[in-house]
Design a protein around this motif. Structure first.
Motif, PDB file in Angstrom:
ATOM      1  N   ARG A  15     -38.620  64.442  38.544  1.00 19.66           N
ATOM      2  CA  ARG A  15     -38.628  63.023  39.323  1.00 19.66           C
ATOM      3  C   ARG A  15     -37.720  63.051  40.575  1.00 19.66           C
ATOM      4  O   ARG A  15     -36.574  63.284  40.238  1.00 19.66           O
ATOM      5  N   GLU A  16     -38.298  62.701  41.511  1.00 19.39           N
ATOM      6  CA  GLU A  16     -37.216  62.368  42.682  1.00 19.39           C
ATOM      7  C   GLU A  16     -37.064  61.075  43.317  1.00 19.39           C
ATOM      8  O   GLU A  16     -37.744  60.499  44.111  1.00 19.39           O
ATOM      9  N   VAL A  17     -36.419  60.309  42.350  1.00 19.08           N
ATOM     10  CA  VAL A  17     -36.427  58.839  42.719  1.00 19.08           C
ATOM     11  C   VAL A  17     -35.667  58.425  44.114  1.00 19.08           C
ATOM     12  O   VAL A  17     -35.900  57.523  44.762  1.00 19.08           O
ATOM     13  N   ASN A  18     -34.989  59.429  44.474  1.00 18.26           N
ATOM     14  CA  ASN A  18     -34.237  59.280  45.834  1.00 18.26           C
ATOM     15  C   ASN A  18     -34.882  59.828  46.959  1.00 18.26           C
ATOM     16  O   ASN A  18     -34.423  59.968  48.085  1.00 18.26           O
ATOM     17  N   ASN A  19     -36.024  60.391  46.797  1.00 15.60           N
ATOM     18  CA  ASN A  19     -36.857  60.902  47.947  1.00 15.60           C
ATOM     19  C   ASN A  19     -37.071  59.913  48.980  1.00 15.60           C
ATOM     20  O   ASN A  19     -37.886  58.958  48.667  1.00 15.60           O
ATOM     21  N   LEU A  20     -36.793  59.989  50.048  1.00 18.50           N
ATOM     22  CA  LEU A  20     -36.986  59.064  51.333  1.00 18.50           C
ATOM     23  C   LEU A  20     -38.431  58.864  51.630  1.00 18.50           C
ATOM     24  O   LEU A  20     -38.680  57.834  52.058  1.00 18.50           O
ATOM     25  N   ASP A  22     -41.173  59.131  49.442  1.00 18.31           N
ATOM     26  CA  ASP A  22     -41.749  58.679  48.292  1.00 18.31           C
ATOM     27  C   ASP A  22     -41.114  58.421  46.919  1.00 18.31           C
ATOM     28  O   ASP A  22     -40.676  59.523  46.380  1.00 18.31           O
ATOM     29  N   THR A  23     -40.716  57.138  46.697  1.00 17.72           N
ATOM     30  CA  THR A  23     -39.734  56.971  45.515  1.00 17.72           C
ATOM     31  C   THR A  23     -40.535  57.201  44.174  1.00 17.72           C
ATOM     32  O   THR A  23     -39.612  57.382  42.943  1.00 17.72           O
ATOM     33  N   ASN A  24     -41.671  57.473  44.194  1.00 18.26           N
ATOM     34  CA  ASN A  24     -42.385  57.900  43.250  1.00 18.26           C
ATOM     35  C   ASN A  24     -42.656  59.584  42.808  1.00 18.26           C
ATOM     36  O   ASN A  24     -43.348  60.241  42.231  1.00 18.26           O
ATOM     37  N   ALA A  25     -41.993  60.113  43.960  1.00 16.05           N
ATOM     38  CA  ALA A  25     -42.321  61.585  44.213  1.00 16.05           C
ATOM     39  C   ALA A  25     -41.882  62.402  42.841  1.00 16.05           C
ATOM     40  O   ALA A  25     -40.943  62.111  42.079  1.00 16.05           O
ATOM     41  N   ILE A  26     -43.046  63.320  42.447  1.00 17.89           N
ATOM     42  CA  ILE A  26     -42.698  64.236  41.288  1.00 17.89           C
ATOM     43  C   ILE A  26     -42.965  65.618  41.894  1.00 17.89           C
ATOM     44  O   ILE A  26     -43.965  66.144  42.247  1.00 17.89           O
ATOM     45  N   LYS A  27     -41.878  66.476  41.639  1.00 18.67           N
ATOM     46  CA  LYS A  27     -41.608  67.964  42.134  1.00 18.67           C
ATOM     47  C   LYS A  27     -42.308  68.830  41.211  1.00 18.67           C
ATOM     48  O   LYS A  27     -41.869  68.619  39.903  1.00 18.67           O
ATOM     49  N   VAL A  28     -42.953  69.977  41.596  1.00 16.64           N
ATOM     50  CA  VAL A  28     -43.488  71.012  40.594  1.00 16.64           C
ATOM     51  C   VAL A  28     -42.851  72.185  40.948  1.00 16.64           C
ATOM     52  O   VAL A  28     -42.845  72.636  42.054  1.00 16.64           O
ATOM     53  N   ASN A  29     -42.368  72.663  39.977  1.00 16.82           N
ATOM     54  CA  ASN A  29     -41.624  73.988  39.894  1.00 16.82           C
ATOM     55  C   ASN A  29     -42.389  74.841  38.828  1.00 16.82           C
ATOM     56  O   ASN A  29     -42.914  74.309  37.923  1.00 16.82           O
ATOM     57  N   VAL A  30     -42.096  76.157  39.229  1.00 17.95           N
ATOM     58  CA  VAL A  30     -42.840  77.304  38.364  1.00 17.95           C
ATOM     59  C   VAL A  30     -41.770  78.155  38.344  1.00 17.95           C
ATOM     60  O   VAL A  30     -40.971  78.759  38.998  1.00 17.95           O
ATOM     61  N   SER A  31     -41.984  78.921  36.915  1.00 17.20           N
ATOM     62  CA  SER A  31     -41.204  80.272  36.641  1.00 17.20           C
ATOM     63  C   SER A  31     -42.065  80.976  35.909  1.00 17.20           C
ATOM     64  O   SER A  31     -43.057  80.658  35.273  1.00 17.20           O
ATOM     65  N   TYR A  42     -45.460  69.150  45.427  1.00 13.49           N
ATOM     66  CA  TYR A  42     -45.374  67.708  44.702  1.00 13.49           C
ATOM     67  C   TYR A  42     -46.850  67.538  44.277  1.00 13.49           C
ATOM     68  O   TYR A  42     -47.783  67.922  44.914  1.00 13.49           O
ATOM     69  N   LEU A  43     -46.619  66.556  43.240  1.00 18.79           N
ATOM     70  CA  LEU A  43     -47.845  66.081  42.883  1.00 18.79           C
ATOM     71  C   LEU A  43     -48.487  65.144  44.033  1.00 18.79           C
ATOM     72  O   LEU A  43     -47.727  64.489  44.810  1.00 18.79           O
ATOM     73  N   PRO A  44     -49.859  65.064  44.299  1.00 12.91           N
ATOM     74  CA  PRO A  44     -50.218  63.961  45.281  1.00 12.91           C
ATOM     75  C   PRO A  44     -49.874  62.518  45.019  1.00 12.91           C
ATOM     76  O   PRO A  44     -49.529  62.345  43.834  1.00 12.91           O
ATOM     77  N   LYS A  45     -49.386  61.905  46.187  1.00 14.68           N
ATOM     78  CA  LYS A  45     -48.970  60.606  46.073  1.00 14.68           C
ATOM     79  C   LYS A  45     -49.806  59.489  45.167  1.00 14.68           C
ATOM     80  O   LYS A  45     -49.098  58.957  44.499  1.00 14.68           O
ATOM     81  N   ARG A  46     -51.201  59.638  45.280  1.00 14.24           N
ATOM     82  CA  ARG A  46     -51.962  58.700  44.353  1.00 14.24           C
ATOM     83  C   ARG A  46     -51.828  58.998  42.834  1.00 14.24           C
ATOM     84  O   ARG A  46     -51.881  58.137  42.105  1.00 14.24           O
ATOM     85  N   VAL A  47     -51.379  60.181  42.548  1.00 14.83           N
ATOM     86  CA  VAL A  47     -51.138  60.683  41.021  1.00 14.83           C
ATOM     87  C   VAL A  47     -49.843  60.325  40.729  1.00 14.83           C
ATOM     88  O   VAL A  47     -49.598  59.879  39.473  1.00 14.83           O
TER      89      VAL A  47
END
Length: 86
Positions: A15-20, A22-31, A42-47
């Protein structure tokens, strides 16, 4: 990297609550195979608008890679579909 996701990729969500933007931003990482994490996007804004309050309550999300999308001759930008498990 994208070709290995289907079989070997592990997704992580932040979660990136401090994202300028989109405060609902959810970053997707992969290993892949336990390698370092790479920022996939990032997940699409509506999601993210729908999922963020749930994420905040349970403090974690699980996901699975579904497929690579986009990209064609002259337009190399690609993305991927992911499934979210609550």
């Amino acid at each position: 990297l994208l070709a290995s996701l289907m079989t070997f990729g592990n997704l992580a969500f932040d979660r990136e609550v401090n994202n300028l933007n989109d405060t609902n931003a959810i970053k997707v990482n992969v290993s892949v195979n336990g390698s370092k994490e790479y920022h996939l996007g990032y997940l699409p804004k509506r999601v993210a608008d729908y999922i963020a309050p749930i994420f905040d309550k349970i403090n974690s999300l699980k996901g699975q890679f579904i497929e690579v999308v986009g990209g064609c001759w002259g337009k190399p930008i690609r993305g991927c579909k992911v499934g979210i498990i609550l």
